[in-house]
Design an enzyme around this catalytic site. Structure first.
Site, PDB file in Angstrom:
ATOM      1  N   LYS A   1     -96.594   6.090 -48.683  1.00 56.96           N
ATOM      2  CA  LYS A   1     -97.184   5.816 -47.356  1.00 56.96           C
ATOM      3  C   LYS A   1     -98.449   5.007 -47.546  1.00 56.96           C
ATOM      4  O   LYS A   1     -99.138   5.130 -48.569  1.00 56.96           O
ATOM      5  CB  LYS A   1     -97.459   7.097 -46.557  1.00 56.96           C
ATOM      6  CG  LYS A   1     -98.633   7.970 -47.030  1.00 56.96           C
ATOM      7  CD  LYS A   1     -99.999   7.600 -46.494  1.00 56.96           C
ATOM      8  CE  LYS A   1    -101.062   8.145 -47.399  1.00 56.96           C
ATOM      9  NZ  LYS A   1    -102.380   7.912 -47.357  1.00 56.96           N
TER      10      LYS A   1
ATOM     11  N   PRO B   1     -98.014   4.466 -57.838  1.00 58.27           N
ATOM     12  CA  PRO B   1     -99.227   4.781 -58.608  1.00 58.27           C
ATOM     13  C   PRO B   1     -99.779   6.154 -58.214  1.00 58.27           C
ATOM     14  O   PRO B   1     -99.781   6.505 -57.029  1.00 58.27           O
ATOM     15  CB  PRO B   1    -100.191   3.657 -58.220  1.00 58.27           C
ATOM     16  CG  PRO B   1     -99.321   2.530 -57.758  1.00 58.27           C
ATOM     17  CD  PRO B   1     -98.111   3.170 -57.142  1.00 58.27           C
TER      18      PRO B   1
ATOM     19  N   ALA C   1    -102.445   9.280 -57.670  1.00 58.14           N
ATOM     20  CA  ALA C   1    -103.820   9.484 -57.186  1.00 58.14           C
ATOM     21  C   ALA C   1    -104.449   8.163 -56.744  1.00 58.14           C
ATOM     22  O   ALA C   1    -105.580   7.832 -57.088  1.00 58.14           O
ATOM     23  CB  ALA C   1    -104.684  10.177 -58.243  1.00 58.14           C
TER      24      ALA C   1
ATOM     25  N   ALA D   1     -99.954   8.699 -51.390  1.00 60.36           N
ATOM     26  CA  ALA D   1     -99.206   9.933 -51.118  1.00 60.36           C
ATOM     27  C   ALA D   1     -97.946  10.097 -51.974  1.00 60.36           C
ATOM     28  O   ALA D   1     -96.928  10.589 -51.501  1.00 60.36           O
ATOM     29  CB  ALA D   1     -98.857  10.038 -49.634  1.00 60.36           C
TER      30      ALA D   1
ATOM     31  N   SER E   1     -96.714  13.708 -52.114  1.00 55.43           N
ATOM     32  CA  SER E   1     -96.110  14.103 -50.830  1.00 55.43           C
ATOM     33  C   SER E   1     -94.744  13.441 -50.653  1.00 55.43           C
ATOM     34  O   SER E   1     -93.809  14.042 -50.119  1.00 55.43           O
ATOM     35  CB  SER E   1     -97.009  13.693 -49.664  1.00 55.43           C
ATOM     36  OG  SER E   1     -98.268  14.301 -49.796  1.00 55.43           O
ATOM     37  N   ALA E   2     -94.609  12.194 -51.107  1.00 56.86           N
ATOM     38  CA  ALA E   2     -93.321  11.492 -51.011  1.00 56.86           C
ATOM     39  C   ALA E   2     -92.265  12.216 -51.830  1.00 56.86           C
ATOM     40  O   ALA E   2     -91.122  12.400 -51.384  1.00 56.86           O
ATOM     41  CB  ALA E   2     -93.486  10.055 -51.521  1.00 56.86           C
TER      42      ALA E   2
ATOM     43  N   ASP F   1     -99.514  15.347 -46.094  1.00 56.20           N
ATOM     44  CA  ASP F   1     -98.759  14.120 -45.789  1.00 56.20           C
ATOM     45  C   ASP F   1     -97.245  14.306 -45.903  1.00 56.20           C
ATOM     46  O   ASP F   1     -96.494  13.340 -45.701  1.00 56.20           O
ATOM     47  CB  ASP F   1     -99.173  12.985 -46.742  1.00 56.20           C
ATOM     48  CG  ASP F   1    -100.601  12.513 -46.497  1.00 56.20           C
ATOM     49  OD1 ASP F   1    -101.106  12.722 -45.376  1.00 56.20           O
ATOM     50  OD2 ASP F   1    -101.200  11.956 -47.422  1.00 56.20           O
TER      51      ASP F   1
HETATM   52  P1  ATP Z   1    -103.101  12.314 -51.302  1.00 52.72           P
HETATM   53  O1  ATP Z   1    -101.691  12.627 -50.895  1.00 52.72           O
HETATM   54  O2  ATP Z   1    -103.955  13.543 -51.427  1.00 52.72           O
HETATM   55  O3  ATP Z   1    -103.714  11.160 -50.586  1.00 52.72           O
HETATM   56  P2  ATP Z   1    -102.790  10.529 -53.468  1.00 52.72           P
HETATM   57  O4  ATP Z   1    -101.789   9.768 -52.699  1.00 52.72           O
HETATM   58  O5  ATP Z   1    -104.095   9.862 -53.678  1.00 52.72           O
HETATM   59  O6  ATP Z   1    -103.013  11.923 -52.829  1.00 52.72           O
HETATM   60  P3  ATP Z   1    -100.888  11.520 -55.441  1.00 52.72           P
HETATM   61  O7  ATP Z   1    -100.221  10.432 -56.200  1.00 52.72           O
HETATM   62  O8  ATP Z   1    -100.115  12.238 -54.421  1.00 52.72           O
HETATM   63  O9  ATP Z   1    -102.241  10.936 -54.866  1.00 52.72           O
HETATM   64  O10 ATP Z   1    -101.484  12.531 -56.532  1.00 52.72           O
HETATM   65  C1  ATP Z   1    -102.447  13.508 -56.202  1.00 52.72           C
HETATM   66  C2  ATP Z   1    -102.457  14.599 -57.268  1.00 52.72           C
HETATM   67  O11 ATP Z   1    -101.266  15.378 -57.132  1.00 52.72           O
HETATM   68  C3  ATP Z   1    -102.481  14.083 -58.697  1.00 52.72           C
HETATM   69  O12 ATP Z   1    -103.602  14.648 -59.324  1.00 52.72           O
HETATM   70  C4  ATP Z   1    -101.200  14.582 -59.321  1.00 52.72           C
HETATM   71  O13 ATP Z   1    -101.392  15.076 -60.634  1.00 52.72           O
HETATM   72  C5  ATP Z   1    -100.719  15.706 -58.398  1.00 52.72           C
HETATM   73  N1  ATP Z   1     -99.224  15.734 -58.260  1.00 52.72           N
HETATM   74  C6  ATP Z   1     -98.443  16.808 -58.219  1.00 52.72           C
HETATM   75  N2  ATP Z   1     -97.149  16.460 -58.057  1.00 52.72           N
HETATM   76  C7  ATP Z   1     -97.109  15.154 -58.011  1.00 52.72           C
HETATM   77  C8  ATP Z   1     -96.065  14.204 -57.872  1.00 52.72           C
HETATM   78  N3  ATP Z   1     -94.783  14.578 -57.748  1.00 52.72           N
HETATM   79  N4  ATP Z   1     -96.391  12.914 -57.844  1.00 52.72           N
HETATM   80  C9  ATP Z   1     -97.689  12.538 -57.925  1.00 52.72           C
HETATM   81  N5  ATP Z   1     -98.709  13.374 -58.079  1.00 52.72           N
HETATM   82  C10 ATP Z   1     -98.437  14.678 -58.114  1.00 52.72           C
END
Ligand code: ATP
Length: 289
Positions: A8, A91, A93, A97, A100-101, A133
């Site tokens: 997202k 990518p 963090a 998301a 969440s995806a 999300d």
């Molecule tokens: P947010 O949804 O809070 O905006 P983001 O999009 O910035 O987060 P993500 O890629 O979702 O970041 O990763 C956030 C954290 O979730 C990371 O520290 C990661 O280690 C953890 N995590 C747990 N499961 C997953 C997954 N399936 N994919 C990515 N990160 C995951």
């Protein structure tokens, strides 16, 4: 079974005060895009998950896809197992998301594999317990988000949009970005009307002018290299640029696919990773069974 897990992006993210629950009130416009993880599911005795490339994200119970699987099992009483294989392309963090995806993809896939028969709406409700999300990632398309992320309303998007997603070689923790936002303060909760109207009319220039993300100064304070992201994308030819979520991913808006590829080629010098992505009208979806 193969399930696509689209990332997202935020076209608009205005952040209000922190509520007693610890969550911030937000007003946002989110869109699902074609940059996606790939989740494969096979019947198995127990529940397990492997990640490609190894170590990209936690592989065990901490993975959001596993948490979603457990939440679905407890909501439906399903006792079957599944072997989950996750290929990470989004990518980590980065404000896209990805976790969440993957959770949404696990819900959509296991609902089918286990024959739970939950509607999309019911899956969104299970997803909302897993992460803020996840409900959006189940639904996909373009949506307005209000409250602390729990109120979702579909928005019309007249044109397929082309984005250049540009990521610096660093990650940001969402919690740390919001904490810094609290220190810095912001302009106050805004109204996404301009963005929503530009999307409905397919007015790219108005959309470019109304992109907004209140978390940009906080992300930049934590990662000073981000200060040149907007200029770099605009100099590469994007018609507008904005940070996605808590960053550090940025998106440049392009006029069409060809333009997006030109912008991406120019921006590639300035960022660790650059991807071209198209808006999607769906969320997590089964590609093959
Ligand atoms: P947010 O949804 O809070 O905006 P983001 O999009 O910035 O987060 P993500 O890629 O979702 O970041 O990763 C956030 C954290 O979730 C990371 O520290 C990661 O280690 C953890 N995590 C747990 N499961 C997953 C997954 N399936 N994919 C990515 N990160 C995951």
């Amino acid at each position: 079974m193969r399930v696509e897990a689209p990332a997202k992006i935020n076209l608009f993210l205005s952040v209000g005060p922190r509520r007693a629950s610890g969550l911030h009130e937000i007003s946002s416009v989110m869109q699902a895009v074609s940059l996606a993880d790939d989740l494969r599911l096979d019947p198995a005795a127990g529940l397990g998950l492997s990640v490609e490339p190894p170590g990209a994200v936690p592989g065990g119970e901490d993975n959001l896809a596993m948490r979603a699987a457990r939440a679905l099992a407890s909501a439906t009483g399903a006792t079957d197992g599944a072997a989950l294989r996750l290929a990470k392309r989004i990518p980590v963090a980065a404000g896209l998301a990805g976790g969440s995806a993957d959770a949404a993809a696990a819900l959509v896939g296991l609902n089918e594999l286990w024959g739970c028969g939950l509607s999309r709406k019911a899956l969104e409700a299970v997803g909302a317990q897993v992460g803020s999300d996840v409900a959006f990632c189940v639904r996909g398309g373009t949506a307005g988000i209000q409250g602390t992320g729990e109120i979702l309303a579909p928005l019309a998007c007249r044109l397929p949009l082309w984005w250049v997603i540009a990521v610096p070689g660093a990650a940001l923790s969402t919690a740390e970005v919001y904490a810094r936002f609290d220190d810095l303060g912001g302009p106050g909760l805004g109204d996404p009307w301009e963005v929503a109207d530009a999307l409905a009319r397919g007015d790219l220039d108005r959309l470019a002018a109304s992109l907004r993300n209140d978390l940009e100064p906080a992300a930049e304070a934590l990662l000073p290299g981000l200060s040149g992201a907007r200029e770099a994308l605009l100099a590469a030819g994007a018609v507008g640029a904005v940070q996605s979520g808590s960053g550090p991913a940025w998106m440049g808006l392009a006029r069409d696919e060809e333009h997006a590829r030109e912008v991406a080629a120019r921006a590639a010098r300035e960022f660790a990773r650059v991807e071209v992505a198209q808006s999607l009208s769906t969320g997590a979806r089964i590609l093959a069974q």
